[in-house]
Design an enzyme around this catalytic site. Structure first.
Site, PDB file in Angstrom:
ATOM      1  N   ASP A  41       0.829  -1.213   0.000  1.00  0.00           N
ATOM      2  CA  ASP A  41       0.000   0.000   0.000  1.00  0.00           C
ATOM      3  C   ASP A  41       0.860   1.259   0.000  1.00  0.00           C
ATOM      4  OD1 ASP A  41      -2.133  -1.605   0.005  1.00  0.00           O
ATOM      5  OD2 ASP A  41      -2.882  -1.057   2.003  1.00  0.00           O
ATOM      6  N   SER A  91     -39.218  -3.057  -6.101  1.00  0.00           N
ATOM      7  CA  SER A  91     -38.969  -1.816  -5.365  1.00  0.00           C
ATOM      8  C   SER A  91     -40.279  -1.207  -4.887  1.00  0.00           C
ATOM      9  CB  SER A  91     -38.212  -0.847  -6.250  1.00  0.00           C
ATOM     10  OG  SER A  91     -38.970  -0.635  -7.398  1.00  0.00           O
ATOM     11  N   LEU A  92     -40.145  -0.170  -4.090  1.00  0.00           N
ATOM     12  CA  LEU A  92     -41.338   0.425  -3.477  1.00  0.00           C
ATOM     13  C   LEU A  92     -41.798   1.637  -4.264  1.00  0.00           C
ATOM     14  CD1 LEU A  92     -40.114   0.381   0.222  1.00  0.00           C
ATOM     15  CD2 LEU A  92     -41.883  -1.071  -0.758  1.00  0.00           C
ATOM     16  N   GLU A 123     -41.267   1.556   9.332  1.00  0.00           N
ATOM     17  CA  GLU A 123     -39.825   1.309   9.505  1.00  0.00           C
ATOM     18  C   GLU A 123     -39.038   2.472   8.914  1.00  0.00           C
ATOM     19  OE1 GLU A 123     -38.858  -2.385   7.521  1.00  0.00           O
ATOM     20  OE2 GLU A 123     -40.649  -3.334   8.351  1.00  0.00           O
ATOM     21  N   LYS A 125     -36.424   4.003   6.305  1.00  0.00           N
ATOM     22  CA  LYS A 125     -35.985   3.627   4.961  1.00  0.00           C
ATOM     23  C   LYS A 125     -34.487   3.902   4.872  1.00  0.00           C
ATOM     24  CE  LYS A 125     -36.896   3.870   0.109  1.00  0.00           C
ATOM     25  NZ  LYS A 125     -35.515   4.110  -0.305  1.00  0.00           N
ATOM     26  N   GLU A 180     -30.829  -4.151   3.947  1.00  0.00           N
ATOM     27  CA  GLU A 180     -30.081  -3.065   3.324  1.00  0.00           C
ATOM     28  C   GLU A 180     -28.653  -3.022   3.860  1.00  0.00           C
ATOM     29  OE1 GLU A 180     -32.140  -1.802   1.216  1.00  0.00           O
ATOM     30  OE2 GLU A 180     -31.348   0.144   0.632  1.00  0.00           O
ATOM     31  N   CYS A 410     -36.486  20.325 -36.610  1.00  0.00           N
ATOM     32  CA  CYS A 410     -35.796  19.312 -35.807  1.00  0.00           C
ATOM     33  C   CYS A 410     -34.291  19.572 -35.876  1.00  0.00           C
ATOM     34  CB  CYS A 410     -36.111  17.921 -36.350  1.00  0.00           C
ATOM     35  SG  CYS A 410     -35.093  16.644 -35.578  1.00  0.00           S
ATOM     36  N   CYS A 434     -35.000  10.180 -39.092  1.00  0.00           N
ATOM     37  CA  CYS A 434     -34.322  11.171 -38.243  1.00  0.00           C
ATOM     38  C   CYS A 434     -33.196  10.480 -37.473  1.00  0.00           C
ATOM     39  CB  CYS A 434     -35.331  11.793 -37.285  1.00  0.00           C
ATOM     40  SG  CYS A 434     -34.559  12.811 -36.041  1.00  0.00           S
TER      41      CYS A 434
HETATM   42  S1  IVH Z   1     -39.030  -3.317   1.913  1.00  0.00           S
HETATM   43  C1  IVH Z   1     -40.478  -4.579  -2.727  1.00  0.00           C
HETATM   44  N1  IVH Z   1     -38.015  -1.944   3.897  1.00  0.00           N
HETATM   45  O1  IVH Z   1     -35.802   0.788  -0.435  1.00  0.00           O
HETATM   46  C2  IVH Z   1     -39.336  -4.050  -1.961  1.00  0.00           C
HETATM   47  N2  IVH Z   1     -37.088  -1.635   1.731  1.00  0.00           N
HETATM   48  O2  IVH Z   1     -37.542   0.693  -3.494  1.00  0.00           O
HETATM   49  C3  IVH Z   1     -39.600  -4.142  -0.490  1.00  0.00           C
HETATM   50  N3  IVH Z   1     -35.221  -0.074   1.667  1.00  0.00           N
HETATM   51  O3  IVH Z   1     -35.389  -1.787  -2.784  1.00  0.00           O
HETATM   52  C4  IVH Z   1     -38.527  -3.545   0.273  1.00  0.00           C
HETATM   53  N4  IVH Z   1     -35.195   0.420   3.808  1.00  0.00           N
HETATM   54  O4  IVH Z   1     -33.568  -1.446  -1.053  1.00  0.00           O
HETATM   55  C5  IVH Z   1     -37.960  -2.210   2.587  1.00  0.00           C
HETATM   56  N5  IVH Z   1     -37.183  -0.806   5.748  1.00  0.00           N
HETATM   57  C6  IVH Z   1     -37.136  -1.080   4.453  1.00  0.00           C
HETATM   58  C7  IVH Z   1     -36.194  -0.472   3.607  1.00  0.00           C
HETATM   59  C8  IVH Z   1     -36.211  -0.777   2.247  1.00  0.00           C
HETATM   60  C9  IVH Z   1     -34.617   0.631   2.637  1.00  0.00           C
HETATM   61  C10 IVH Z   1     -34.870  -0.015   0.227  1.00  0.00           C
HETATM   62  C11 IVH Z   1     -34.838  -1.335  -0.510  1.00  0.00           C
HETATM   63  C12 IVH Z   1     -35.836  -1.178  -1.620  1.00  0.00           C
HETATM   64  C13 IVH Z   1     -35.928   0.314  -1.732  1.00  0.00           C
HETATM   65  C14 IVH Z   1     -37.282   0.814  -2.206  1.00  0.00           C
END
Ligand code: IVH
Length: 680
Positions: A41, A91-92, A123, A125, A180, A410, A434
């Site tokens: 290093d 995803s949410l 919860e 996020k 996560e 255009c 185009c």
């Molecule tokens: S539940 C269908 N709970 O937020 C996905 N996600 O799009 C259900 N995340 O992809 C995920 N904290 O990476 C859940 N307490 C939590 C979370 C969480 C962070 C992330 C996860 C997900 C994204 C939302």
């Protein structure tokens, strides 16, 4: 012994910089990608320090590709093995206001047709990156990143270096834990301080640092990065889990860290959790970007299912966006795949919530007029919230220059722009000629939802289009035979390995699923969800091509306009010639039904019509259950209808069904048969 920097002539400095850059890139590759470093290093750091010192004295010798600009480690993505998720990692959906939250809870209540007290598990996020860890008989079997939701990257060895992830758990059989991975804020700051001292570029935020640290070929690097994990999901056939609260408690008992959570019974409690968290977040040693609210009952979660890529049972309530001011340096016009004209502001780069923003869309010229005209040189306020694309919210200071004019032609092909009735956007009508539209369509065609050809980014496509190698998407498949290796590798920036990888990716893409093939046609209004429904219904491309508008309208969620677009697309000679040509190179895999659409399933490929009021579920839930059995849900009864599901107070439709001798099922019969098919 190196000559002191202050004694170097500019010529000597230039030669030495070139050597140092080459050496550093070589050692980076050995260290990060090949996991076989040959320098200590301290020796490596000396190279970096010398490079920095020379660049500091001879600023005009700094080049864009200097390793001193490199952000994080270089990760060769494709070198990590791929893993298929047994259950997709989706995803949410996001909420940004109390109205959005009310909309979410109302939709849940309506979908379930449930009138009792509904509990939500609240919860934090975590702003990290999601990971899945699969244990078998108590030991970590493998771990993967989310990837595209269906296929992730193998990070088993990296995950094993994370100290707060249990290496063994007290459970037999297969169990999957999701959560996560994140980097604590304190460690992130320390790491960046150290990197500044050693002359390495710093990470822009803890999430990027965590991502760069986790997706490493050499897990010894991951180990040094002090990553941590919060768990929030369990997949197990053995455990009796009734609520999300149970999930979190069991995770704790198994030895996982979980974020603090709270059960909320109404909007007051939801807003209270969110508001308290938005203050408390600053005292946490990890970044959170909002709160997640999940329907607490797992049985309800199962019933709610998914809409597109998001579960109906959960939502992310994001914290508000951050704002900042900057100046518009230029305005450019982009022509999209469908010919849509979009003005884009090129900004004096600014850092908002950790990301460097240098361009922002102005959407359309109507939007520019609504803002009272936008001119180059104006000072504007930019807003950015998490992953959301940044936008201009207001003009803070006018430059005094004339407003940017609405174009008539255009900028790519010179065609006169048109405005369709009722739409705000301007379009270039020159769809098949185009250059901008062609390049954008090629880019769409190779994207993950379509042919998924890695190695063709927009820059490469522009280059191959300009030099005439790829004039349309079919040319992609001729690339290797016409322009064999040496020819393409003669171009600057095209190494023989990357060209060979590109050819391999193209060859692999020649076999494509029916769903992806439909998406790749780019028919307006036909994205991946509708394409999937089309594939389920028609099973082969030939049948889809000859479908009538009436057949198409039998698909739930496919409206008049989309059906018209599909029909017109296949009727157009240019399109059918194009498809014929494409199919000389490409093989479409017919749709294969998933298990629940097979066997002992009386609804498979049948047309169902619901009538009357259902008591156990909403219409929407009943429809999605029927679709998951492979049924087509119609709204009118005809002699093509196979079943009518009659709820309470069914009226004229029931009468018509009787007249036409259509089989009538009660809600209970429907449920019993649908559930049996899901379990078969
Ligand atoms: S539940 C269908 N709970 O937020 C996905 N996600 O799009 C259900 N995340 O992809 C995920 N904290 O990476 C859940 N307490 C939590 C979370 C969480 C962070 C992330 C996860 C997900 C994204 C939302």
């Amino acid at each position: 012994m190196d000559k002191p920097v202050e004694n170097l002539t500019i010529e000597e400095a230039e030669v030495e910089l070139q050597r140092l850059r080459r050496e550093i890139l070589y050692h980076d590759d050995l260290y990060y990608n090949k996991a076989t470093p040959i320098l200590f290093d301290t020796e490596y750091d000396k190279l970096r320090q010398r490079l920095n010192a020379i660049e500091k004295k001879f600023k005009n010798l700094i080049t864009d590709d200097s390793p001193s600009h490199k952000i994080g480690a270089t990760v060769i993505e494709s070198n990590l093995d791929k893993i298929n998720h047994k259950v997709p990692m989706l995803s949410l959906d996001n909420a940004f206001s109390i109205e959005d939250m009310e909309h979410f809870t109302n939709k849940v209540v309506k979908f379930l047709n449930f009138h009792g007290e509904l509990e939500f598990c609240a919860e934090q996020k975590i702003d990290g990156l999601s990971a899945s860890i699969v244990y078998n008989d108590g030991k970590i079997s493998y771990a993967a990143t989310r990837g595209d939701g269906y296929i992730g990257e193998n990070i088993t060895n990296n995950i094993k270096t994370i100290k707060n992830i249990p290496k063994t758990i007290d459970l037999i059989g297969e169990i999957e834990i999701r959560g996560e991975v994140y980097m604590p804020k304190s460690f992130f700051n320390e790491l960046n301080e150290k990197r500044k001292i050693t002359g390495e570029s710093t990470f822009s935020n803890p999430r990027n640092a965590a991502a760069g640290s986790l997706r490493q070929l050499d897990h010894r690097i991951t180990e040094l990065r002090n990553l941590k994990f919060f768990a929030y999901y369990i997949r197990s056939e053995k455990l009796q889990l009734l609520t999300q609260g149970d999930v979190l408690e069991i995770l704790k008992n198994l030895g996982f860290a979980v974020t603090s959570y709270k059960l909320c019974k109404n909007m007051n409690e939801i807003m209270n959790y969110y508001t308290v968290l938005s203050v408390d977040r600053h005292s946490l040693d990890y970044e959170i970007d909002g709160a997640v609210f999940k329907v607490n009952s797992l049985a309800f979660q199962g019933r709610l299912g998914f809409i597109g890529r998001n579960p109906r049972h959960s939502i992310a309530f994001k914290f508000p966006a951050e704002k900042t001011e900057t100046v518009i340096n230029d305005i450019v016009i982009s022509v999209g795949r469908t010919g849509k004209i979009t003005p884009i502001a090129i900004l004096e780069p600014v850092n908002i919530s950790g990301a460097l923003i240098s361009r922002v869309t102005l959407h359309n010229f109507g939007e520019i007029e609504r803002k009272g005209g936008i001119s180059v040189g104006d000072t504007v306020t930019i807003l950015r919230s998490g992953e959301v694309i940044p936008k201009i919210v207001s003009i803070t200071k006018k430059s005094g220059l004339p407003p940017f004019p609405t174009p008539l032609l255009c900028p790519s092909c010179g065609a006169t722009l048109v405005k369709h009735a009722g739409l705000v956007d301007l379009f270039c009508p020159n769809r098949y000629e185009c250059p901008s539209q062609i390049v954008r369509y090629i880019y769409y065609f190779v994207s993950k939802s379509c042919f998924n050809i890695a190695g063709l980014g927009i820059k490469q496509i522009e280059e191959l289009y300009t030099d005439g190698r790829i004039k349309n998407v079919v040319d992609i498949f001729k690339l290797e035979s016409i322009h064999a290796l040496p020819s393409l590798t003669l171009k600057p920036g095209w190494g023989s390995t990357s060209v060979q990888n590109l050819y391999d990716a193209i060859n692999k893409a020649k076999n494509i699923t029916l769903t992806k093939f439909i998406v790749s046609l780019g028919i307006p209004g036909i994205g991946d969800v509708i394409s999937q429904a089309l594939a389920v219904k028609f099973e082969t491309f030939e049948k889809l091509m000859s479908a009538t508008k009436k057949n198409l309208l039998e698909i739930d969620g496919l409206g008049e306009l989309a059906a018209h677009n599909v029909e017109m697309f296949f009727k157009n000679k240019i399109n059918s010639d194009f498809i014929k040509h494409l199919l000389k190179y490409v093989t479409i895999k017919d749709f294969e039904k998933p298990k629940s659409m097979n066997k002992s399933n009386i609804f498979y490929k049948k047309t169902l019509v619901f009538t009357g009021k259902l008591s156990k579920m909403s219409r929407a839930e009943a429809k999605s259950l029927a679709i998951s059995c492979g049924a087509v849900v119609g709204s009118l009864i005809s002699n093509k209808t196979d079943f009518v599901i009659a709820g309470e107070n069914a009226g004229s439709k029931l009468k018509k069904a009787n007249e036409l001798n259509v089989e009538i099922l009660s809600e209970e019969d429907f449920l019993a048969n649908a559930e049996a098919s899901q379990n078969s």
